[in-house]
Design an enzyme around this catalytic site. Sequence first.
Site, PDB file in Angstrom:
ATOM      1  CB  CYS A   1      40.167  36.535  37.492  1.00 29.53           C
ATOM      2  SG  CYS A   1      38.433  36.017  37.584  1.00 29.53           S
TER       3      CYS A   1
ATOM      4  CG  ASP B   1      37.318  36.490  42.418  1.00 30.67           C
ATOM      5  OD1 ASP B   1      37.332  37.137  43.489  1.00 30.67           O
ATOM      6  OD2 ASP B   1      36.848  35.348  42.327  1.00 30.67           O
TER       7      ASP B   1
ATOM      8  NE  ARG C   1      36.986  35.326  45.752  1.00 29.30           N
ATOM      9  CZ  ARG C   1      36.624  34.055  45.578  1.00 29.30           C
ATOM     10  NH1 ARG C   1      36.443  33.282  46.624  1.00 29.30           N
ATOM     11  NH2 ARG C   1      36.454  33.579  44.369  1.00 29.30           N
TER      12      ARG C   1
ATOM     13  CG  HIS D   1      41.521  33.611  41.172  1.00 26.81           C
ATOM     14  ND1 HIS D   1      40.492  33.153  41.948  1.00 26.81           N
ATOM     15  CD2 HIS D   1      40.933  34.182  40.088  1.00 26.81           C
ATOM     16  CE1 HIS D   1      39.336  33.445  41.374  1.00 26.81           C
ATOM     17  NE2 HIS D   1      39.570  34.065  40.236  1.00 26.81           N
TER      18      HIS D   1
ATOM     19  CB  CYS E   1      39.011  30.861  38.717  1.00 26.08           C
ATOM     20  SG  CYS E   1      38.351  32.104  37.584  1.00 26.08           S
TER      21      CYS E   1
END
Length: 206
Positions: A42, A44, A46, A98, A101
């Site tokens: 992803c 993302d 993080r 994750h 998400c």
Amino acid sequence: MGVLDHLLEANRAWAERTVRERPGFFDQLATGQHPKYLWIGCADSRVPASRIIGLGPGELFEHRNIANQMIHSDLSALSVLEYAVKVLHVEHVIVCGHHGCGGVAAAMADEPVGIVDNWLRHIRDVQRKYDVHELDPLCELNVIEQVSNVGRTTIVEQAWRDGRSLTLHGWVYDLKTGRIKDLGASVDRRDRLEAIIEAAATRIGA
Ligand code: CO
């Protein structure tokens, strides 16, 4: 003075420190890359792929998009996969989603966001297929389905037909603990793909 000077300064410090600790590191990297792993993750912020699995420059080939998808008509993802498999000869393809998400959550919600709604439509298909209504199980099932998609690309099918050693894996990262869970979807042969995907999905308990 630029507004991003702190980032450029951090880069300078990192490069200097790296050279000090490992003389010749960049000279060697500049001659080519030989990563063993392709990461499909992803976008993302993080989930910084190589960092969370302790790999450095040159060790992980990466493709990241919203909700770690491998869509059969996505030329960007297919190009990455083809290059990784055919040219770099990676031995492992890791699809890592994750929990929590935002892309998966947006797919579950009824609120329109924009262009991304079309991209997330594929996750709604996953939701409909498994009839799941909780976020984290859907995040995991999405990973499983993307492993299945990778395994059914012409690229991976051909690699397996050629007898190449190539294993696909499905992982999920827990934002709250920093730990990765293996979803048990590792597969290295086309004729075992469906059974492994089905078993992994059943374990998630949809
Ligand atoms: Co995400």
